[in-house]
Design a protein around this motif. Structure first.
Motif, PDB file in Angstrom:
ATOM      1  N   HIS A  45      35.096  -9.979  23.478  1.00 31.77           N
ATOM      2  CA  HIS A  45      34.678  -9.262  22.919  1.00 31.77           C
ATOM      3  C   HIS A  45      33.242  -8.274  22.202  1.00 31.77           C
ATOM      4  O   HIS A  45      32.970  -7.341  22.493  1.00 31.77           O
ATOM      5  CB  HIS A  45      34.887 -10.749  21.533  1.00 31.77           C
ATOM      6  CG  HIS A  45      34.230 -10.500  19.746  1.00 31.77           C
ATOM      7  ND1 HIS A  45      33.229 -10.110  20.070  1.00 31.77           N
ATOM      8  CD2 HIS A  45      35.579 -10.474  19.380  1.00 31.77           C
ATOM      9  CE1 HIS A  45      33.070  -9.799  19.038  1.00 31.77           C
ATOM     10  NE2 HIS A  45      34.244 -10.174  17.967  1.00 31.77           N
ATOM     11  N   LYS A  46      32.952  -8.664  23.344  1.00 27.51           N
ATOM     12  CA  LYS A  46      31.655  -8.400  24.312  1.00 27.51           C
ATOM     13  C   LYS A  46      31.799  -7.076  24.325  1.00 27.51           C
ATOM     14  O   LYS A  46      30.603  -6.576  23.794  1.00 27.51           O
ATOM     15  CB  LYS A  46      30.458  -9.011  24.725  1.00 27.51           C
ATOM     16  CG  LYS A  46      30.663 -10.831  24.196  1.00 27.51           C
ATOM     17  CD  LYS A  46      29.247 -11.615  25.494  1.00 27.51           C
ATOM     18  CE  LYS A  46      28.711 -12.483  25.163  1.00 27.51           C
ATOM     19  NZ  LYS A  46      28.843 -13.653  26.467  1.00 27.51           N
ATOM     20  N   LEU A  47      32.711  -7.218  25.724  1.00 28.01           N
ATOM     21  CA  LEU A  47      32.653  -5.661  25.985  1.00 28.01           C
ATOM     22  C   LEU A  47      33.438  -4.856  24.151  1.00 28.01           C
ATOM     23  O   LEU A  47      32.683  -3.776  24.478  1.00 28.01           O
ATOM     24  CB  LEU A  47      34.541  -5.338  26.918  1.00 28.01           C
ATOM     25  CG  LEU A  47      34.105  -4.523  26.786  1.00 28.01           C
ATOM     26  CD1 LEU A  47      32.745  -3.366  27.872  1.00 28.01           C
ATOM     27  CD2 LEU A  47      35.571  -4.451  28.352  1.00 28.01           C
ATOM     28  N   VAL A  48      34.400  -5.025  23.712  1.00 27.34           N
ATOM     29  CA  VAL A  48      34.569  -4.335  23.003  1.00 27.34           C
ATOM     30  C   VAL A  48      33.668  -4.045  21.566  1.00 27.34           C
ATOM     31  O   VAL A  48      33.608  -3.023  20.443  1.00 27.34           O
ATOM     32  CB  VAL A  48      35.981  -5.478  21.745  1.00 27.34           C
ATOM     33  CG1 VAL A  48      36.302  -4.911  20.734  1.00 27.34           C
ATOM     34  CG2 VAL A  48      37.306  -5.333  22.647  1.00 27.34           C
ATOM     35  N   ASP A  49      33.119  -5.475  21.793  1.00 24.64           N
ATOM     36  CA  ASP A  49      31.528  -4.778  20.389  1.00 24.64           C
ATOM     37  C   ASP A  49      30.392  -3.877  21.202  1.00 24.64           C
ATOM     38  O   ASP A  49      30.482  -2.305  20.408  1.00 24.64           O
ATOM     39  CB  ASP A  49      30.359  -5.728  20.165  1.00 24.64           C
ATOM     40  CG  ASP A  49      31.361  -6.698  19.138  1.00 24.64           C
ATOM     41  OD1 ASP A  49      31.019  -7.961  19.703  1.00 24.64           O
ATOM     42  OD2 ASP A  49      32.427  -6.747  18.924  1.00 24.64           O
ATOM     43  N   ALA A  53      30.049  -0.367  19.725  1.00 26.03           N
ATOM     44  CA  ALA A  53      29.018   0.286  19.187  1.00 26.03           C
ATOM     45  C   ALA A  53      28.796   2.212  19.924  1.00 26.03           C
ATOM     46  O   ALA A  53      28.673   3.392  19.395  1.00 26.03           O
ATOM     47  CB  ALA A  53      27.372  -0.254  19.469  1.00 26.03           C
ATOM     48  N   GLU A  54      29.428   1.721  21.431  1.00 34.61           N
ATOM     49  CA  GLU A  54      29.651   3.676  22.062  1.00 34.61           C
ATOM     50  C   GLU A  54      30.141   4.228  21.221  1.00 34.61           C
ATOM     51  O   GLU A  54      30.289   6.065  21.022  1.00 34.61           O
ATOM     52  CB  GLU A  54      29.986   2.525  23.683  1.00 34.61           C
ATOM     53  CG  GLU A  54      29.022   1.915  24.329  1.00 34.61           C
ATOM     54  CD  GLU A  54      29.786   1.881  25.978  1.00 34.61           C
ATOM     55  OE1 GLU A  54      30.534   2.042  25.945  1.00 34.61           O
ATOM     56  OE2 GLU A  54      28.780   1.355  26.318  1.00 34.61           O
ATOM     57  N   ARG A  61      28.432  11.614  17.818  1.00 39.23           N
ATOM     58  CA  ARG A  61      27.799  13.286  19.403  1.00 39.23           C
ATOM     59  C   ARG A  61      28.993  14.068  18.144  1.00 39.23           C
ATOM     60  O   ARG A  61      29.037  15.368  18.043  1.00 39.23           O
ATOM     61  CB  ARG A  61      27.417  12.157  20.213  1.00 39.23           C
ATOM     62  CG  ARG A  61      26.432  11.400  20.114  1.00 39.23           C
ATOM     63  CD  ARG A  61      26.138  11.580  21.492  1.00 39.23           C
ATOM     64  NE  ARG A  61      26.269  10.959  22.617  1.00 39.23           N
ATOM     65  CZ  ARG A  61      26.915   9.859  22.677  1.00 39.23           C
ATOM     66  NH1 ARG A  61      25.722   9.002  22.162  1.00 39.23           N
ATOM     67  NH2 ARG A  61      27.404   9.513  23.428  1.00 39.23           N
ATOM     68  N   THR A  62      30.225  12.922  18.853  1.00 44.11           N
ATOM     69  CA  THR A  62      31.588  14.415  19.062  1.00 44.11           C
ATOM     70  C   THR A  62      33.226  13.745  18.170  1.00 44.11           C
ATOM     71  O   THR A  62      33.163  12.384  18.798  1.00 44.11           O
ATOM     72  CB  THR A  62      31.361  14.845  20.154  1.00 44.11           C
ATOM     73  OG1 THR A  62      32.309  15.543  20.698  1.00 44.11           O
ATOM     74  CG2 THR A  62      31.348  14.120  21.306  1.00 44.11           C
ATOM     75  N   GLU A  63      33.447  14.120  18.149  1.00 40.36           N
ATOM     76  CA  GLU A  63      34.884  13.870  17.252  1.00 40.36           C
ATOM     77  C   GLU A  63      35.458  13.997  18.927  1.00 40.36           C
ATOM     78  O   GLU A  63      36.404  13.445  19.039  1.00 40.36           O
ATOM     79  CB  GLU A  63      35.621  14.626  16.324  1.00 40.36           C
ATOM     80  CG  GLU A  63      35.083  14.916  14.963  1.00 40.36           C
ATOM     81  CD  GLU A  63      35.000  13.420  14.640  1.00 40.36           C
ATOM     82  OE1 GLU A  63      36.334  12.730  14.351  1.00 40.36           O
ATOM     83  OE2 GLU A  63      34.647  12.984  13.676  1.00 40.36           O
ATOM     84  N   GLU A  64      35.677  14.591  19.822  1.00 40.74           N
ATOM     85  CA  GLU A  64      35.883  14.814  20.682  1.00 40.74           C
ATOM     86  C   GLU A  64      35.883  13.391  21.600  1.00 40.74           C
ATOM     87  O   GLU A  64      36.924  13.017  22.166  1.00 40.74           O
ATOM     88  CB  GLU A  64      36.493  15.461  21.645  1.00 40.74           C
ATOM     89  CG  GLU A  64      36.883  17.113  20.786  1.00 40.74           C
ATOM     90  CD  GLU A  64      35.500  17.849  19.662  1.00 40.74           C
ATOM     91  OE1 GLU A  64      34.755  17.195  20.130  1.00 40.74           O
ATOM     92  OE2 GLU A  64      35.510  18.895  19.372  1.00 40.74           O
ATOM     93  N   ALA A  65      34.879  12.810  21.172  1.00 39.78           N
ATOM     94  CA  ALA A  65      34.262  11.823  22.652  1.00 39.78           C
ATOM     95  C   ALA A  65      35.309  10.770  21.774  1.00 39.78           C
ATOM     96  O   ALA A  65      35.406  10.200  22.579  1.00 39.78           O
ATOM     97  CB  ALA A  65      33.379  11.837  22.167  1.00 39.78           C
ATOM     98  N   LEU A  66      35.575  10.550  20.566  1.00 36.84           N
ATOM     99  CA  LEU A  66      36.209   9.862  20.167  1.00 36.84           C
ATOM    100  C   LEU A  66      37.302   9.593  19.878  1.00 36.84           C
ATOM    101  O   LEU A  66      37.980   8.743  20.865  1.00 36.84           O
ATOM    102  CB  LEU A  66      35.603   9.985  18.492  1.00 36.84           C
ATOM    103  CG  LEU A  66      36.904   8.477  17.499  1.00 36.84           C
ATOM    104  CD1 LEU A  66      35.872   6.932  17.504  1.00 36.84           C
ATOM    105  CD2 LEU A  66      36.214   9.266  15.807  1.00 36.84           C
ATOM    106  N   ALA A  67      38.119  10.530  20.188  1.00 35.38           N
ATOM    107  CA  ALA A  67      39.736  10.311  20.227  1.00 35.38           C
ATOM    108  C   ALA A  67      40.337   9.813  21.968  1.00 35.38           C
ATOM    109  O   ALA A  67      40.833   9.504  21.845  1.00 35.38           O
ATOM    110  CB  ALA A  67      39.816  12.379  20.366  1.00 35.38           C
TER     111      ALA A  67
END
Length: 324
Positions: A45-49, A53-54, A61-67
């Motif tokens: 859960h911590k890792l997911v949070d 956040a990241e 910052r960027t849509e590419e990073a989200l994909a």
């Protein structure tokens, strides 16, 4: 259809809203291997949070990073789903093992209950047998006590009879002692007259009266006197008196004279030099003649006179006799 982060949050929200679902999920998933799973979930859960956040920052910052991040997340949730499936299969296997173990335990408890029932029935039978034996024992004890009472009564009667017998025996012994004393005094009186006559006929001179000599804790000499022989030599005449002169009288008189304590008492009385042992009797047992000759002890009978002449004895510290 891929399992997305949104689906995961929806699942978490639903589980938070329905406690029974959480219990059912724990029941299905909770095994020995999953004991540490809550810690793993918290860490996850911590890792997911942190990841969220990241991702949020990266999304700005960027849509590419989200994909790219979503693709990675989908892959990891796929792995988690596979892990959950494997854990579910493991739990199912362990549950089956548990059910089999419980069935075996139930069977053993049933056997134990049956054994306990049999033991109780055996105990009840033993108890009935014990009650019967106890009654038999009580009857036997009562019979034994009755017999002991009879034995005690018989013993009392026997002791009373024995007491009467002993009393009569004591009375008889006193009568016998009085008779023996009377006979003994009579025979000793005859002995004095016979010995005086015997000594005079053989040229002996009495230097003192014939008297008895008691020896403490041993017995007594029925007669003792100092005499002078025809040759002028002095000697001591030691006399034993027996109404019936038999072998036992010879043995007893010889043993008495060999006794060191008797010899010591005679020396203390003043006996010195040779002694002449002589037995005076009224009735003779023929077996005494040869024994008297071997023991060098004289025999003098009231009616027959001298049968065996006395030979001199020399008193020694160790006892005995020797030739003059």
């Amino acid at each position: 259809m891929a399992f997305t982060i949104t689906d995961f949050h929806d699942l978490v929200r639903l589980l938070e809203q329905h406690e029974e679902w959480r219990k059912e999920l724990r029941r299905l998933l909770l095994t020995d291997e999953l004991l540490n799973l809550p810690n793993a979930f918290r860490e996850l859960h911590k890792l997911v949070d942190r990841r969220f956040a990241e991702l949020a920052e990266a999304q700005r910052r960027t849509e590419e990073a989200l994909a790219a991040h979503r693709a990675e997340t989908d892959r990891r949730f796929a792995e988690l789903a596979e892990a959950l499936r494997n854990l579910s299969e493991t739990f199912t296997a362990h549950r089956q093992e548990f059910l089999e173990y419980r069935a075996e335990t139930d069977r053993r408890f049933a056997e134990l209950a049956e054994a306990q029932r049999r033991h109780y029935e055996e105990f009840a039978a033993h108890r009935q047998e014990f009650v019967a034996h106890r009654q038999e024992f009580l009857e036997y004890r009562a019979e034994t006590e009755r017999r002991f009472a009879e034995l005690a009564e018989a013993q009392r009667r026997t002791e009373e009879t024995l007491r009467q017998v002993l009393l009569r025996q004591e009375q008889f012994q006193r009568t016998l002692d009085r008779f023996g004393q009377t006979v003994g005094v009579t025979v000793e009186g005859q002995m004095v007259e016979a010995v005086q006559r015997y000594l005079a006929e053989r040229g002996y001179v009495l230097l003192e009266p014939i008297a008895t000599l008691a020896i403490d804790r041993i017995g007594e000499l029925d007669g003792i006197a100092r005499v002078r022989g025809p040759d002028g030599e002095e000697a001591w005449l030691l006399i034993s008196v027996k109404a019936r002169l038999g072998p036992r009288a010879v043995h007893d008189f010889a043993d008495l004279l060999r006794n060191a304590a008797v010899q010591e008492a005679l020396r203390a009385y003043g006996v010195r030099g040779p002694v002449l042992p002589l037995i005076f009797g009224v009735v003779l047992d023929r077996r005494a003649l040869e024994l008297a000759r071997e023991a060098r002890i004289g025999l003098l009978l009231q009616a027959q006179g001298e049968l065996v002449a006395p030979q001199p004895w020399t008193l020694e510290a160790s006892g005995g006799s020797e030739d003059p």
